[in-house]
Design a protein around this motif. Sequence first.
Motif, mmCIF file in Angstrom:
data_model
loop_
_atom_site.group_PDB
_atom_site.id
_atom_site.type_symbol
_atom_site.label_atom_id
_atom_site.label_comp_id
_atom_site.label_asym_id
_atom_site.label_seq_id
_atom_site.Cartn_x
_atom_site.Cartn_y
_atom_site.Cartn_z
ATOM 1 N N PRO A 98 0.802 -1.230 0.000
ATOM 2 C CA PRO A 98 0.000 0.000 0.000
ATOM 3 C C PRO A 98 0.830 1.273 0.000
ATOM 4 O O PRO A 98 0.335 2.338 -0.392
ATOM 5 C CB PRO A 98 -0.837 -0.134 1.280
ATOM 6 C CG PRO A 98 -0.949 -1.609 1.499
ATOM 7 C CD PRO A 98 0.381 -2.163 1.066
ATOM 8 N N ASP A 99 2.089 1.178 0.420
ATOM 9 C CA ASP A 99 2.968 2.355 0.436
ATOM 10 C C ASP A 99 3.800 2.480 -0.833
ATOM 11 O O ASP A 99 4.483 3.483 -1.026
ATOM 12 C CB ASP A 99 3.906 2.291 1.646
ATOM 13 C CG ASP A 99 3.156 2.370 2.962
ATOM 14 O OD1 ASP A 99 2.153 3.111 3.016
ATOM 15 O OD2 ASP A 99 3.554 1.680 3.913
ATOM 16 N N THR A 100 3.780 1.438 -1.685
ATOM 17 C CA THR A 100 4.565 1.462 -2.933
ATOM 18 C C THR A 100 3.665 1.057 -4.097
ATOM 19 O O THR A 100 3.936 0.087 -4.806
ATOM 20 C CB THR A 100 5.774 0.508 -2.838
ATOM 21 O OG1 THR A 100 5.304 -0.830 -2.536
ATOM 22 C CG2 THR A 100 6.745 0.968 -1.767
ATOM 23 N N LEU A 101 2.591 1.798 -4.320
ATOM 24 C CA LEU A 101 1.616 1.430 -5.342
ATOM 25 C C LEU A 101 2.192 1.504 -6.755
ATOM 26 O O LEU A 101 1.680 0.852 -7.665
ATOM 27 C CB LEU A 101 0.378 2.326 -5.233
ATOM 28 C CG LEU A 101 -0.477 2.131 -3.973
ATOM 29 C CD1 LEU A 101 -1.679 3.046 -4.012
ATOM 30 C CD2 LEU A 101 -0.906 0.682 -3.818
ATOM 31 N N ASP A 102 3.254 2.281 -6.951
ATOM 32 C CA ASP A 102 3.876 2.347 -8.270
ATOM 33 C C ASP A 102 4.429 0.990 -8.697
ATOM 34 O O ASP A 102 4.668 0.766 -9.888
ATOM 35 C CB ASP A 102 5.007 3.387 -8.276
ATOM 36 C CG ASP A 102 4.486 4.809 -8.242
ATOM 37 O OD1 ASP A 102 3.273 4.993 -8.483
ATOM 38 O OD2 ASP A 102 5.277 5.729 -7.970
ATOM 39 N N ALA A 103 4.638 0.108 -7.748
ATOM 40 C CA ALA A 103 5.158 -1.229 -8.054
ATOM 41 C C ALA A 103 4.041 -2.249 -8.262
ATOM 42 O O ALA A 103 4.318 -3.435 -8.403
ATOM 43 C CB ALA A 103 6.072 -1.706 -6.933
ATOM 44 N N CYS A 104 2.788 -1.786 -8.308
ATOM 45 C CA CYS A 104 1.651 -2.714 -8.367
ATOM 46 C C CYS A 104 0.960 -2.745 -9.724
ATOM 47 O O CYS A 104 0.052 -3.545 -9.925
ATOM 48 C CB CYS A 104 0.624 -2.340 -7.300
ATOM 49 S SG CYS A 104 1.246 -2.397 -5.599
ATOM 50 N N GLY A 105 1.354 -1.863 -10.636
ATOM 51 C CA GLY A 105 0.646 -1.772 -11.903
ATOM 52 C C GLY A 105 1.149 -2.733 -12.951
ATOM 53 O O GLY A 105 2.045 -3.548 -12.726
ATOM 54 N N TYR A 106 0.555 -2.621 -14.140
ATOM 55 C CA TYR A 106 0.956 -3.454 -15.267
ATOM 56 C C TYR A 106 0.675 -2.695 -16.555
ATOM 57 O O TYR A 106 -0.387 -2.120 -16.731
ATOM 58 C CB TYR A 106 0.191 -4.775 -15.288
ATOM 59 C CG TYR A 106 0.731 -5.748 -16.318
ATOM 60 C CD1 TYR A 106 1.641 -6.724 -15.951
ATOM 61 C CD2 TYR A 106 0.366 -5.658 -17.655
ATOM 62 C CE1 TYR A 106 2.178 -7.596 -16.882
ATOM 63 C CE2 TYR A 106 0.894 -6.512 -18.594
ATOM 64 C CZ TYR A 106 1.794 -7.481 -18.215
ATOM 65 O OH TYR A 106 2.339 -8.331 -19.147
ATOM 66 N N GLY A 107 1.643 -2.734 -17.490
ATOM 67 C CA GLY A 107 1.430 -2.123 -18.796
ATOM 68 C C GLY A 107 2.367 -0.967 -19.043
ATOM 69 O O GLY A 107 3.157 -0.589 -18.188
ATOM 70 N N PRO A 108 2.283 -0.378 -20.257
ATOM 71 C CA PRO A 108 3.200 0.706 -20.616
ATOM 72 C C PRO A 108 2.847 2.018 -19.935
ATOM 73 O O PRO A 108 1.693 2.316 -19.696
ATOM 74 C CB PRO A 108 3.007 0.819 -22.132
ATOM 75 C CG PRO A 108 1.614 0.347 -22.359
ATOM 76 C CD PRO A 108 1.375 -0.733 -21.353
ATOM 77 N N SER A 109 3.855 2.788 -19.657
ATOM 78 C CA SER A 109 3.623 4.150 -19.188
ATOM 79 C C SER A 109 3.252 5.013 -20.383
ATOM 80 O O SER A 109 3.419 4.637 -21.536
ATOM 81 C CB SER A 109 4.882 4.716 -18.525
ATOM 82 O OG SER A 109 5.890 4.906 -19.491
ATOM 83 N N LEU A 110 2.731 6.201 -20.096
ATOM 84 C CA LEU A 110 2.336 7.100 -21.178
ATOM 85 C C LEU A 110 3.520 7.448 -22.065
ATOM 86 O O LEU A 110 3.396 7.601 -23.265
ATOM 87 C CB LEU A 110 1.723 8.376 -20.586
ATOM 88 C CG LEU A 110 1.032 9.318 -21.571
ATOM 89 C CD1 LEU A 110 -0.101 8.606 -22.280
ATOM 90 C CD2 LEU A 110 0.526 10.547 -20.855
ATOM 91 N N GLU A 111 4.708 7.567 -21.470
ATOM 92 C CA GLU A 111 5.900 7.923 -22.239
ATOM 93 C C GLU A 111 6.473 6.730 -22.999
ATOM 94 O O GLU A 111 7.051 6.886 -24.068
ATOM 95 C CB GLU A 111 6.979 8.481 -21.309
ATOM 96 C CG GLU A 111 6.623 9.804 -20.648
ATOM 97 C CD GLU A 111 5.660 9.629 -19.472
ATOM 98 O OE1 GLU A 111 5.515 8.483 -18.988
ATOM 99 O OE2 GLU A 111 5.049 10.623 -19.069
ATOM 100 N N GLN A 112 6.321 5.525 -22.479
ATOM 101 C CA GLN A 112 6.977 4.368 -23.061
ATOM 102 C C GLN A 112 6.083 3.545 -23.978
ATOM 103 O O GLN A 112 6.566 2.695 -24.700
ATOM 104 C CB GLN A 112 7.510 3.459 -21.930
ATOM 105 C CG GLN A 112 8.616 4.118 -21.119
ATOM 106 C CD GLN A 112 9.018 3.293 -19.914
ATOM 107 O OE1 GLN A 112 8.166 2.856 -19.147
ATOM 108 N NE2 GLN A 112 10.299 3.070 -19.741
#
Length: 352
Positions: A29-43
Amino acid sequence: MRRAISTLVIAALFVSAGPGAATTGECTPDTLDACGYGPSLEQGFTTAPERTVELDYTDVTGAKRRFSIALRRPLDAPEPLPIVVWSHGGALGQNDPAKVGTGWGRVFTGAGYLFVAIAHHQRGGVGQRLPICEALGYDEKACERFKFLNWDRPHDVARVLDWIDQQAAGPLLGRIDPRRLAYAGHSAGAGAALAVAGAGRDFAGNVRTLSDPRPLAFIGDSPQGVGYDGFEATSFEAISRPFLTLSGVGDATNSHPAQERRDAFERMMPGNAFLGWITDPATRHGTFNLEARACMRGGAEETRCAKHLEWLAAAALAFVDSYLRGDADARAYLESDRLGVLSGGAFELSRR
């Protein structure tokens, strides 16, 4: 006046590391950036100018049926490209494929998939409708209520798959891979995905199976349940290929309670059946077409509605990457609780 979709909502569709990749690191819950999946808007891969194609075939009445598709191709993605074919919802049809699956198309092309959007054209007046009713066995009164696209969609899809096969053996040889293809859709389009996957459907008292063996996997956003549009309690038992159902507690329409959209998942053959279920009541039917407008019109704040789209995109991309690309990280993501952590428990991903 229709409210424009903000960059906040668009950005929510591209939430993590790179095309076809899960984020790394411990998901808490403190590191939600590590919980996603898929490309970033830039990549994420950018999309080439859209190409529209008109297709036709001879239908059950012996007449010519015409409809159109739009191809959205990612630039600079590794080839041959895997493919997602998409069908829209609605019983009245669409004439412009450029308006079909715009949000989902951006997600899949951003991750390196060729996205094929189908505009299933509605049949016109009585002259076009009575012949197909007679061919299927509907009387004149029943013909007035018959949803023609429930019959037309699977046949349109078969023609699209034929066209894709032809292109893969000809001008797009080595550039697309029809063996790695998923068929998906929203609402009535999800019903078509169920039918093409093998679910029998009642047409004028006759249960017909309109399946096609070519799609490797399926996604049904807001599908019909038992007793709706010709689906029976036993209809879904024949589905054994990978199928992801996406819905939630707010996914109700005037004629269809949200809870019954779980029916197909609960009756499919076990092994490759997945259900992504959002428990936030702020979701709406359009949420699962990757639209935030209805959620926001219901009074929910924009950030809350955007999160729903983020979770749906992550689940769908991990699903197709797992089955179309054979990606072990994608499979691990599906089998983990990362989406549960990312959503604070509001997105429940089940498998049977």
